[in-house]
Design an enzyme around this catalytic site. Structure first.
Site, PDB file in Angstrom:
ATOM      1  N   LYS A  33       0.798  -1.156  -0.123  1.00  0.00           N
ATOM      2  CA  LYS A  33       0.106  -0.041   0.042  1.00  0.00           C
ATOM      3  C   LYS A  33       0.774   1.182   0.060  1.00  0.00           C
ATOM      4  CE  LYS A  33      -0.889   0.467   4.974  1.00  0.00           C
ATOM      5  NZ  LYS A  33      -0.038   1.562   5.181  1.00  0.00           N
ATOM      6  N   THR A  34       1.929   1.258   0.894  1.00  0.00           N
ATOM      7  CA  THR A  34       2.682   2.413   0.892  1.00  0.00           C
ATOM      8  C   THR A  34       3.396   2.631  -0.705  1.00  0.00           C
ATOM      9  OG1 THR A  34       3.295   2.041   3.270  1.00  0.00           O
ATOM     10  CG2 THR A  34       4.755   3.447   1.947  1.00  0.00           C
ATOM     11  N   ASP A 217      -3.490   7.688   4.364  1.00  0.00           N
ATOM     12  CA  ASP A 217      -3.116   6.352   4.706  1.00  0.00           C
ATOM     13  C   ASP A 217      -3.927   5.973   5.900  1.00  0.00           C
ATOM     14  OD1 ASP A 217      -1.599   4.158   4.455  1.00  0.00           O
ATOM     15  OD2 ASP A 217       0.064   4.996   5.466  1.00  0.00           O
ATOM     16  N   GLU A 218      -3.721   4.714   6.162  1.00  0.00           N
ATOM     17  CA  GLU A 218      -4.624   3.898   7.136  1.00  0.00           C
ATOM     18  C   GLU A 218      -6.077   4.288   7.582  1.00  0.00           C
ATOM     19  OE1 GLU A 218      -3.249   1.283   8.388  1.00  0.00           O
ATOM     20  OE2 GLU A 218      -1.051   1.521   8.238  1.00  0.00           O
ATOM     21  N   GLN A 248      -8.190  -4.543   9.267  1.00  0.00           N
ATOM     22  CA  GLN A 248      -7.131  -4.402  10.412  1.00  0.00           C
ATOM     23  C   GLN A 248      -7.539  -3.044  11.162  1.00  0.00           C
ATOM     24  OE1 GLN A 248      -2.773  -4.829   9.149  1.00  0.00           O
ATOM     25  NE2 GLN A 248      -3.575  -4.645   7.100  1.00  0.00           N
ATOM     26  N   ARG A 594       1.584 -10.293  10.692  1.00  0.00           N
ATOM     27  CA  ARG A 594       2.801  -9.614  10.879  1.00  0.00           C
ATOM     28  C   ARG A 594       4.061 -10.624  10.354  1.00  0.00           C
ATOM     29  NH1 ARG A 594       1.603  -5.483   9.953  1.00  0.00           N
ATOM     30  NH2 ARG A 594      -0.483  -6.469   9.461  1.00  0.00           N
TER      31      ARG A 594
END
Length: 688
Positions: A33-34, A217-218, A248, A594
């Site tokens: 995503k980044t 973002d997020e 998430q 993770r």
């Protein structure tokens, strides 16, 4: 730039090349995503030709903002004269208020207070009102009110319970005090920004037209206030691109509203939705467990992660009798990994409940393993560091009574609480700050208020502050040397019992300060202080040690070797009143994803918790993730025991095996527990 775009997968390319209109990028864990977000920003500027000043990219942590700035700058054409604004929500609020807070009748030399500062103010106000309520709870409620744009008067009208009416009274007094002292807390950075935009239509239009392309973002972590602020910022064009993962969303307890992402397309017409479902982080077995677990949730848009890396080792289940054996066994496994050359930075242990960290710390300490506990006291929350920062705040703004009160007697200047209260009272009558009052009053008059020793110390204090202010006006180079010479804060703390540790902390701070000046020769004290105020826990993960942390703290991170402990009912998931099982499951999904290639999920038969030992059942999540049926409990099955081995039983303690006989698929062990001999089935004991 074209080569960069061609290197993206099809969904990423689709997201990057979308220009106008609302865009929802539903980005699964580890799906790049980044990379997608920064490439889209570079595409708008370098290919489409959008002025960088017309873009705004918002994140939640300084660490994320720094990483994205670095990546974007590497992609944007070198002929671009300026970089786009890419920062946290709160940094944007700070920058906005510096230019526009006067619209609320306030000066732009306001001081940002942190949660500890706020707690002290609330504690004093509560004491003045004779209200005996938990200060942390009061602070949490006030933060909730601000983030839902509720004033104290509205709460007073709405509150039915007496305690909430009391909190509203404290809220009103708190707002009055911080406004009069030109202080702002973290919530104000966004709340006041929203107020100004909402109440000034021309400024709203001007600001929205300036930031014609907004990216967030997020997005699943946004709360009501952040959503409303984004509505105003995008009101003139609707060119709002949000990136997030509904699976998430794990911050509902602190105000994050999952509806913001689930219902994005209904809030913004003609939304284009792009799903990023190729995971570049984890192997197939890890993603299989994550996908199967999260599919049990009903509140989700729906997506399924596939692995770019391909197959790997199975997810392991680690069964222990209790938390002590669990932690020591994990520690021993980690020692083997380290001996094989694995970097400690690639190893982490996660837990759902903070209380579970105790046994880990103990077990790791006994095995001599270096570890860092994320979520402990932050560096900038330590008393000695807060004192230095308060001095710096006072140097930046001599009218900052709040900072002055913290350090006026550090080092000791012969001032007690009574003397300080007298100074505050006199300054109030003169309608000036305490520093101004001490500066202007004659020595003889000051002698009548405080002791002669205190008078001399205060006059010297004022002279030192003025000397230091003159120094920072000219240059910050060699400032620290002069600061220590005149203030002596290091010498003050060195004399304490834990002085060595405190001095090391001060040296660490000084090193950071010098590095900041070296990196930016034009750095001002104001900018340095603001950057410190916006630091977060994750910004400080840089030690070379195994990481122990909560699952919440792990979000956004990844590790080659990952252990998750506490996979038991009541511990993970949490059970009882207020438990949100879907959010608990999302936490499980975050924990699993993770891991890159080696994931171990741990559960025990009992844990010592809240003063007593509890017998517990393994978590439902192990079954929902398809692990109990798919994977043999390789470590929970009885090993080969032999005469003379030491074993531990959860009731009888440690004993020595005197005999072993086969009993079906297990063994019957004859064990001597300190003189008491018993026959025990092998699955009920564990090797020591």
């Amino acid at each position: 730039m074209q080569e960069v775009i061609e290197a993206l997968n099809e969904a990423q390319q689709e997201a990057v090349q979308h220009i106008d209109g609302p865009l929802l990028i539903l980005a699964g864990a580890g799906s790049g995503k980044t990379k997608t977000l920064t490439t889209r920003l570079a595409y708008l500027i370098s290919v489409v030709g959008i002025d960088p000043h017309n873009t705004l990219t918002l994140t939640f942590t300084n660490k994320a903002a720094k990483e994205m700035r670095y990546r974007a700058s590497a992609l944007i054409n070198t002929h671009i004269s300026s970089m786009p604004l890419l920062c946290t929500f709160h940094k944007f609020g700070l920058l906005f208020l510096k230019f526009h807070i006067e619209k609320l009748g306030r000066a732009n030399n306001f001081v940002i207070i942190d949660s500890d500062d706020r707690k002290k103010i609330l504690k004093r106000i509560a004491k003045e009102h004779k209200i005996d309520l938990n200060i942390a709870f009061i602070g949490s409620e006030i933060s909730k009110y601000k983030n839902t744009l509720l004033s104290a008067d509205e709460i007073i009208k709405k509150a039915e319970l007496v305690d909430y009416k009391k909190i509203a009274m404290i809220y009103k007094s708190y707002e009055k005090e911080i406004t009069e002292n030109n202080l702002v807390d973290f919530d104000d950075l966004l709340m006041l920004t929203y107020r100004i935009l909402d109440e000034n239509d021309d400024l709203r239009k001007e600001t929205s037209n300036r930031y014609q392309y907004i990216m967030v973002d997020e997005y699943q972590d946004t709360n009501e206030l952040q959503f409303k602020l984004l509505e105003l910022l995008a009101s003139e064009h609707n060119n709002l691109c949000v990136v997030g993962d509904d699976d998430q969303s794990i911050y509902g307890w602190r105000g994050a509203n999952i509806r913001n992402i689930l219902e994005f397309s209904s809030y913004f017409e003609n939304t284009k939705t792009v799903k990023l479902e190729i995971n570049y982080r984890s192997t197939i077995p890890i993603l299989k467990a994550a996908n199967e677990l999260i599919e049990h949730n009903s509140q989700r848009i729906g997506k399924k992660l596939s692995s770019f890396k391909g197959d790997g080792q199975n997810v392991k289940l680690f069964h222990s009798l209790d938390e002590s054996l669990e932690s020591r066994s994990i520690a021993r496994e980690i020692k083997v990994l380290l001996a094989k050359g694995v970097s400690s930075d690639e190893i982490a242990v996660l837990y759902r409940i903070n209380a579970l960290s105790r046994s880990l710390e103990e077990g790791f300490t006994k095995e001599g393993l270096p570890f860092k506990l994320l979520g402990g006291m932050r560096f900038y929350d330590r008393a000695e560091i807060k004192d230095i920062i308060s001095y710096f705040r006072l140097l930046s703004n001599p009218n900052d009574d709040f900072s002055l009160e913290r350090i006026i007697n550090k080092p000791k200047r012969g001032l007690g609480k009574v003397s300080i209260d007298k100074l505050k009272k006199e300054a109030f009558h003169k309608q000036c700050s305490i520093f101004t009052f001490i500066s202007q009053i004659e020595t003889d008059e000051l002698n009548q208020i405080v002791s002669k020793r205190a008078t001399n110390s205060l006059k010297e204090f004022v002279n030192n502050i003025n000397t230091l202010r003159a120094k920072i006006e000219s240059s910050l180079y060699n400032f620290l040397e002069l600061f220590e010479e005149l203030v002596g804060i290091k010498k003050y703390y060195a004399s304490m019992i834990d002085g060595q540790e405190r001095v090391l902390n001060i040296d660490e701070f000084n090193g950071y300060f010098r590095e900041a000046i070296y990196t930016n020769p034009n750095l001002s004290l104001d900018v340095f202080l603001n950057d410190i105020s916006l630091q977060s826990d994750q910004d400080q993960i840089d030690e070379n040690a195994i990481t122990i942390m909560s699952i919440h703290a792990s979000k956004g991170l990844e590790f080659e070797h990952l252990y998750v402990i506490g996979l038991e009912e009541e511990f993970f998931p949490l059970l009882g009143d207020g438990c949100n099982m879907e959010e608990e499951r999302r936490l499980g999904y975050v924990a699993i994803t993770r891991a890159k290639s080696d994931l171990t999920l741990c559960y025990t038969d009992s844990r010592f918790y809240k003063g007593q030992r509890k017998l517990i059942k393994k978590s439902r999540f192990l079954g929902e993730a398809g692990l109990i049926n798919d994977i043999a409990f390789q470590r929970s099955k009885s090993p080969s025991y032999k005469k003379g081995d030491l074993v531990k039983h959860k009731l009888f303690g440690i004993g020595r095996i005197q005999g072993v006989t086969k009993s079906g698929k297990e063994y019957k062990l004859k064990i001597n527990f300190g003189g008491s001999k018993r026959e025990i089935i092998s699955s009920f004991v564990q090797s020591v």
